[in-house]
Design an enzyme around this catalytic site. Sequence first.
Site, short mmCIF file in Angstrom:
data_model
loop_
_atom_site.label_atom_id
_atom_site.label_comp_id
_atom_site.label_asym_id
_atom_site.label_seq_id
_atom_site.Cartn_x
_atom_site.Cartn_y
_atom_site.Cartn_z
N GLY A 267 0.83 -1.21 0.00
CA GLY A 267 0.00 0.00 0.00
C GLY A 267 0.86 1.25 0.00
O GLY A 267 2.08 1.17 0.10
N VAL A 268 0.21 2.39 -0.12
CA VAL A 268 0.95 3.64 -0.10
C VAL A 268 1.15 4.10 1.33
O VAL A 268 0.43 3.68 2.22
CB VAL A 268 0.22 4.74 -0.91
CG1 VAL A 268 0.43 4.54 -2.38
CG2 VAL A 268 -1.25 4.80 -0.57
N GLY A 269 2.12 4.99 1.54
CA GLY A 269 2.33 5.55 2.88
C GLY A 269 3.73 5.29 3.38
O GLY A 269 4.50 4.55 2.78
N VAL A 271 4.76 3.83 6.20
CA VAL A 271 5.07 2.54 6.81
C VAL A 271 5.33 1.48 5.73
O VAL A 271 6.37 0.80 5.77
CB VAL A 271 3.97 2.11 7.81
CG1 VAL A 271 4.27 0.75 8.37
CG2 VAL A 271 3.84 3.14 8.92
N GLU A 292 -0.09 -2.19 -6.93
CA GLU A 292 -0.82 -1.07 -7.52
C GLU A 292 0.10 0.08 -7.87
O GLU A 292 0.02 0.65 -8.94
CB GLU A 292 -1.77 -0.58 -6.43
CG GLU A 292 -3.17 -0.50 -6.82
CD GLU A 292 -3.97 -0.08 -5.63
OE1 GLU A 292 -4.90 -0.80 -5.30
OE2 GLU A 292 -3.69 0.96 -5.04
N ILE A 362 -6.84 1.98 9.57
CA ILE A 362 -7.15 3.03 10.54
C ILE A 362 -7.36 2.39 11.91
O ILE A 362 -6.77 2.80 12.90
CB ILE A 362 -8.37 3.85 10.07
CG1 ILE A 362 -7.91 4.81 8.96
CG2 ILE A 362 -9.01 4.61 11.23
CD1 ILE A 362 -8.99 5.65 8.34
N ASN A 382 -9.65 8.35 3.06
CA ASN A 382 -9.33 8.28 1.63
C ASN A 382 -10.37 7.40 0.92
O ASN A 382 -11.22 7.90 0.21
CB ASN A 382 -7.93 7.70 1.40
CG ASN A 382 -6.86 8.55 2.06
OD1 ASN A 382 -6.94 9.77 2.04
ND2 ASN A 382 -5.87 7.92 2.65
N GLY A 386 -7.18 -0.21 -3.36
CA GLY A 386 -7.02 -1.58 -3.84
C GLY A 386 -6.86 -2.57 -2.71
O GLY A 386 -6.61 -3.75 -2.94
N LYS A 406 -3.24 10.07 16.95
CA LYS A 406 -3.48 11.37 17.62
C LYS A 406 -2.78 11.44 18.98
O LYS A 406 -3.39 11.66 20.03
CB LYS A 406 -4.98 11.63 17.78
CG LYS A 406 -5.76 11.68 16.45
CD LYS A 406 -5.42 12.92 15.62
CE LYS A 406 -6.08 12.89 14.26
NZ LYS A 406 -5.41 13.71 13.25
O1 0RQ Z 1 -4.69 11.94 10.09
O2 0RQ Z 1 -3.12 13.49 9.02
O3 0RQ Z 1 -5.12 14.33 10.27
O4 0RQ Z 1 -3.21 13.29 11.52
O5 0RQ Z 1 -5.54 9.08 9.64
O6 0RQ Z 1 -2.95 8.21 9.04
O7 0RQ Z 1 -0.96 7.41 10.30
O8 0RQ Z 1 -0.67 9.11 8.41
O9 0RQ Z 1 -1.28 6.66 8.02
O10 0RQ Z 1 -0.89 7.62 5.67
O11 0RQ Z 1 -0.44 5.21 6.30
O12 0RQ Z 1 -2.79 6.08 6.11
C1 0RQ Z 1 -5.48 3.57 6.35
C2 0RQ Z 1 -5.62 5.99 5.82
C3 0RQ Z 1 -3.49 4.99 6.67
C4 0RQ Z 1 -4.23 4.44 4.34
C5 0RQ Z 1 -4.73 4.76 5.80
C6 0RQ Z 1 -5.50 9.37 11.03
C7 0RQ Z 1 -4.11 9.93 11.26
C8 0RQ Z 1 -3.93 10.76 10.01
C9 0RQ Z 1 -3.63 9.02 8.15
P1 0RQ Z 1 -3.97 13.39 10.24
P2 0RQ Z 1 -1.38 7.93 8.95
P3 0RQ Z 1 -1.25 6.42 6.45
C10 0RQ Z 1 -3.01 0.70 -2.05
C11 0RQ Z 1 -3.81 0.29 -0.87
C12 0RQ Z 1 -6.83 2.50 2.31
C13 0RQ Z 1 -6.39 2.33 0.88
C14 0RQ Z 1 -5.34 1.30 0.71
C15 0RQ Z 1 -5.38 4.20 3.38
C16 0RQ Z 1 -4.61 9.90 8.95
O13 0RQ Z 1 -3.42 3.32 4.37
O14 0RQ Z 1 -5.94 5.13 2.83
O15 0RQ Z 1 -4.98 0.55 1.61
N1 0RQ Z 1 -5.74 2.91 3.19
N2 0RQ Z 1 -4.83 1.22 -0.49
O16 0RQ Z 1 -4.06 10.69 12.44
C17 0RQ Z 1 -8.55 8.29 13.98
C18 0RQ Z 1 -7.55 6.18 14.04
C19 0RQ Z 1 -6.59 6.64 13.10
C20 0RQ Z 1 -6.71 7.96 12.65
C21 0RQ Z 1 -5.01 7.01 11.66
N3 0RQ Z 1 -7.51 4.93 14.52
N4 0RQ Z 1 -8.51 7.03 14.44
N5 0RQ Z 1 -7.68 8.78 13.09
N6 0RQ Z 1 -5.72 8.14 11.77
N7 0RQ Z 1 -5.53 6.07 12.47
C22 0RQ Z 1 -3.01 2.18 -2.47
C23 0RQ Z 1 -4.26 2.64 -3.18
O17 0RQ Z 1 -5.27 2.04 -3.09
C24 0RQ Z 1 -4.25 3.85 -3.97
#
Ligand code: 0RQ
Length: 502
Positions: A267-269, A271, A292, A362, A382, A386, A406
Amino acid sequence: MSRIANKSFRAKIVDAETAASFIHHGDTIGMSGFTGSGYPKAVPGALAARIEAGHAAGDPFKVRVWSGASTGPELDGALAKADGIEFRMPYNSDPIARQKINAGEMDYFDMHLSQVAPMAWEGFLGPLDTAVIEISGITPEGDLIPSSSVGNNKTWLDIADKVILEVNAWQTPMLDGMHDIYYGTALPPNRVPIPLLKSDDRIGQPHFRVDPDKVVAVVETEAPDRNAPFSPPDATAEAIAGHILEFLKWEARRAGLPPSLLPLQSGVGNVPNAVMAGLIAAPFEQMTAFTEVIQDGMLDMIESGTLRMASATAFSLSPDRAAFFNDNAERYRDKLILRPQDISNNPELVRRLGCIAMNGLIEADIYGNVNSTHIMGSKIQNGIGGSGDFARNGYLSIFMTPSTAKGGAISAIVPQVSHVDHISQDVQVIVTEQGLADLRGLPPRKRADLIVENCAHPAYRPMLQDYRARAASASFGRHAPSIPGEALSWHQRFMDTGDMKA
Ligand code: 0RQ
């Protein structure tokens, strides 16, 4: 030298404003673009200006926007800011669009990325008026050389009534030949097996076809993709990566996997990028990716020789790596393949190849259901992207997250997720910086033992243990014990006090 080698297409060159004038209120537009690459950079801005002028004159101008996945500020940001998007699908990470969606001002349809093209073909989504597609060139024969993402472009070009092309000279000409556009898909009952047996198989052609009569405008651009920098891996990301690498080494021995392991999906990001960085030092060789997006970590793995090749639908690089790639694209030509997203994410192929799926989350609950999309159950971050395509169908489905969010006010491990994207059956491994839970073959209460002990943050572990102990006796049934009136109280507490603990 012009990127447009075909005379009749050269005759259609106009400015972005003229191209945007072909788009009208109520139209559905199929935009190119996937994770910030290969999206049109000029026409959406001109359209946003047209929409703003329309609104100023009392004209209710809005359009419906389909894409591959996320795009960039020049597209989603500009159109959302102009209040110009009535409906958006299938994945968005633009902050302005996100705010409008969460304010209830913009409709958003979040779906599995592999299903978008088939669903458009099947007609469920309605007709497509105009495709606006970034490409990197046009051949003398009038075929289109794709750009830094393929996404749903083949489908948009095929089904749209009108086509607007943006030819972006910023994209390296070396992209030509890296794409594999498969034209063999059909709708049921005429579907046949997709003839791809290995990540590096080529089953299609390098260019898109387009009916030249549909092309109403060609716009020349020279603008970079939205490339976001990755933060260097922090201790949390490194710990998560470390747990995953240990697990993969163990799994390779246990299952007798080859030294090249199985094709990776990441995935993206930050980690997942850190996991890729960690794999460089792992004792695997000649690995492949069937994924992807190609991010920095994968280019680094190719540079180091650990990764032999990667198949994806788009790039998602930091600005430094994008510049590096553009300067050195020649040496990646036989190592990267970009495909349509209905092929890069195809469940048939993910299952056949046995991908190792690694995605962010999340929150997860004690039984291993995963929420990837909605904060506090209602606010979309988001979209599912995928992750579902790969998680349900891969050989392994790994989900990773820091154990808190947070600043510690939120636990990523909760009694019950506030929204479900991945049911427990699709979630095999959960990893936080605290540790890893291999859930394969385990019934609910044993899953909960592992998730709470291995993955929860120490600040929340006693709360989860207390909930489980009470649920064990108070629950209606004992298979997956729960206290429904309390299961979401952690979320309510956060919304009331700003802290799940308080
Ligand atoms: O919010 O920026 O306002 O602080 O969610 O979280 O920790 O920066 O993590 O960028 O790795 O994203 C699941 C969103 C994780 C991503 C998700 C808040 C946190 C922050 C982002 P702020 P992080 P990441 C291939 C696969 C679905 C699509 C996918 C995603 C923001 O991985 O979009 O997997 N996945 N695609 O503070 C409240 C919680 C939280 C929370 C994080 N438990 N409660 N807020 N946050 N955990 C790629 C494609 O498909 C294109």
